[in-house]
Design a protein around this motif. Structure first.
Motif, PDB file in Angstrom:
ATOM      1  N   MET A   1       0.845  -1.188   0.000  1.00  0.00           N
ATOM      2  CA  MET A   1       0.000   0.000   0.000  1.00  0.00           C
ATOM      3  C   MET A   1       0.883   1.241   0.000  1.00  0.00           C
ATOM      4  O   MET A   1       1.811   1.335   0.805  1.00  0.00           O
ATOM      5  CB  MET A   1      -0.918   0.000   1.230  1.00  0.00           C
TER       6      MET A   1
ATOM      7  N   GLU B   1      -4.248   0.924  -2.755  1.00  0.00           N
ATOM      8  CA  GLU B   1      -3.950  -0.487  -2.969  1.00  0.00           C
ATOM      9  C   GLU B   1      -4.989  -1.075  -3.913  1.00  0.00           C
ATOM     10  O   GLU B   1      -6.190  -0.994  -3.642  1.00  0.00           O
ATOM     11  CB  GLU B   1      -3.944  -1.254  -1.649  1.00  0.00           C
ATOM     12  N   LYS B   2      -4.528  -1.630  -5.018  1.00  0.00           N
ATOM     13  CA  LYS B   2      -5.394  -2.305  -5.985  1.00  0.00           C
ATOM     14  C   LYS B   2      -6.569  -1.427  -6.427  1.00  0.00           C
ATOM     15  O   LYS B   2      -7.719  -1.859  -6.471  1.00  0.00           O
ATOM     16  CB  LYS B   2      -5.915  -3.622  -5.409  1.00  0.00           C
TER      17      LYS B   2
END
Length: 417
Positions: free
Chosen positions: A1, A40-41
């Motif tokens: 992250m 994150e993602k």
């Protein structure tokens, strides 16, 4: 992250801010915000607002926001947005859904919803060593955030939160999370507990005893079984009193229901015979029955029984007939629709694709389509338009305040051949 500085350029369909480039979604942000977020993602967790959007306001609820310790209950998504841009965004959800199906129609301004007007609220609860944890799920998770107030629920529900929490504690005989659907009715709250565990006889007696002492509660049920009914909870649909079944579907706010009822009734006023598909306990049927013969069709037996009982007791209504039928498995066929001059349908969020195909082949002059999902409504309207219907009006109604959900009433007519 990783932490990143992001410029938020627009809102997504769920109310999350979207960073420049359209790849990162950040809850609790608005177009015009410059923020730091942990990414994150493709999902961002808001860390700080560096430059606030001109549309940003102070949220009215202490449980709203990204603070994992103090807020983030997940019930609302947009309390931090000023009224005018919020309403424009919500109306645009309907416009975009229609445009996505190539439908050109004038969309009316959003019918606003007031705070403290939600009469039906579903709480999550879970047993703990200190009693039941009562609140809402944090957005995107199964973590329950405890609440002690709620700015969307009616004052009576908010005032009764201590009673609801005590009853949740009495009902929490298993370790699994469960739900309490709370309806603000007359003469008191109707609480329907839905849980993945069973009650023993001592459990039942304990819950009944606890409910007797909670004055705001008129009825309590567990997994559909009425444990105690001090007085039958009632709502008014038009001018008719109805006692809905435990946990039965009702519109979220009385004000929104009245607007929807007026739109549908005015549109179908000249119809001698009307059919109401997915009728529930009679939200539209009992209003329409003051001016037309109405046939109500519904798959849920208890809801249909409540409608039938109310219609039989009411004075001044035209004939009302009822039919228990799963319209997803066995839609009303075109031949069966020949007897009607007006039709209203209000399906679940999945819409009524197969049923719409038979309506599109019918000769019914006027149709009212009601939905809490603009995307599936647009699909169903596309079917009706292909069958020769013309959209007269589309009205978005904000009975799900500060969320990404919106109710819509579309009125259609079949031009005379």
């Amino acid at each position: 992250m990783s932490a990143q500085k992001l410029d938020i350029t627009r809102l997504g369909g769920q109310g999350d801010g979207i960073a420049e480039g359209g790849q990162i979604f950040v809850p609790f942000t608005l177009p015009g915000d410059v923020v730091n977020a942990a990414v994150e993602k493709g999902r961002g967790t808001l860390m700080a607002v560096l430059t606030p959007s001109p549309d940003r306001v102070t949220p009215p609820c202490p449980h709203f926001g990204p603070d994992l310790e103090q807020a983030g209950c997940g019930g609302c998504a947009l309390q931090h947005m000023a009224d005018a841009p919020y309403r424009a965004w919500k109306r645009e959800l309907v416009v975009s859904a229609l445009e996505g199906r190539g439908i050109t129609a004038e969309v009316a301004p959003l019918v606003a919803c007031a705070p403290h007007s939600r009469r039906r609220v579903v709480f999550a609860a879970k047993r703990t060593d200190r009693g039941a944890l009562l609140g809402f799920y944090r957005a995107g998770s199964h973590q329950i955030v405890a609440i002690d107030t709620c700015v969307i629920a009616t004052p009576r529900i908010v005032e009764a939160l201590p009673s609801i929490r005590r009853l949740a504690t009495a009902a929490a005989v298993g370790r699994e999370a469960f739900h309490l659907s709370v309806l603000d009715a007359v003469p008191g709250l109707d609480i329907a507990v839905e849980a993945p565990f069973k009650l023993s006889e001592p459990d039942r007696l304990r819950i009944i005893s606890a409910t007797r002492t909670e004055a705001p509660v008129a009825r309590l049920s567990f997994n559909g079984e009425i444990l105690i009914e001090k007085q039958p909870p009632q709502l008014t649909f038009g001018s008719v009193l109805v006692s809905p079944p435990p946990g039965g579907f009702v519109q979220a706010t009385a004000e929104a229901e009245a607007v929807m009822g007026e739109l549908v009734s005015d549109h179908l006023r000249k119809a001698k015979r009307v059919i109401d598909l997915f009728s529930g306990s009679g939200t539209f049927t009992l209003r329409l029955a003051t001016q037309s013969h109405v046939h109500a069709v519904e798959a849920d037996g208890p809801s249909l029984a409540a409608l039938d009982k109310a219609a039989r007791r009411a004075q001044g209504l035209k004939p009302v007939s009822v039919e228990k039928r799963d319209l997803f498995r066995r839609p009303m066929m075109t031949a069966e629709l020949k007897a009607y001059q007006g039709l209203v349908f209000d399906p679940p969020r999945a819409g009524a694709e197969v049923q719409a195909q038979d309506i599109a082949r019918s000769a019914i002059p006027r149709v009212a389509a009601v939905s809490c999902n603009p995307v599936t409504l647009a699909r169903d309207l596309e079917i009706l338009i292909a069958g020769g219907y013309r959209v007269l009006s589309v009205t978005p109604i904000d009975q799900f305040l500060w969320t990404s959900h919106v109710e819509v009433v579309a009125l259609l007519e079949r031009p005379k051949r």
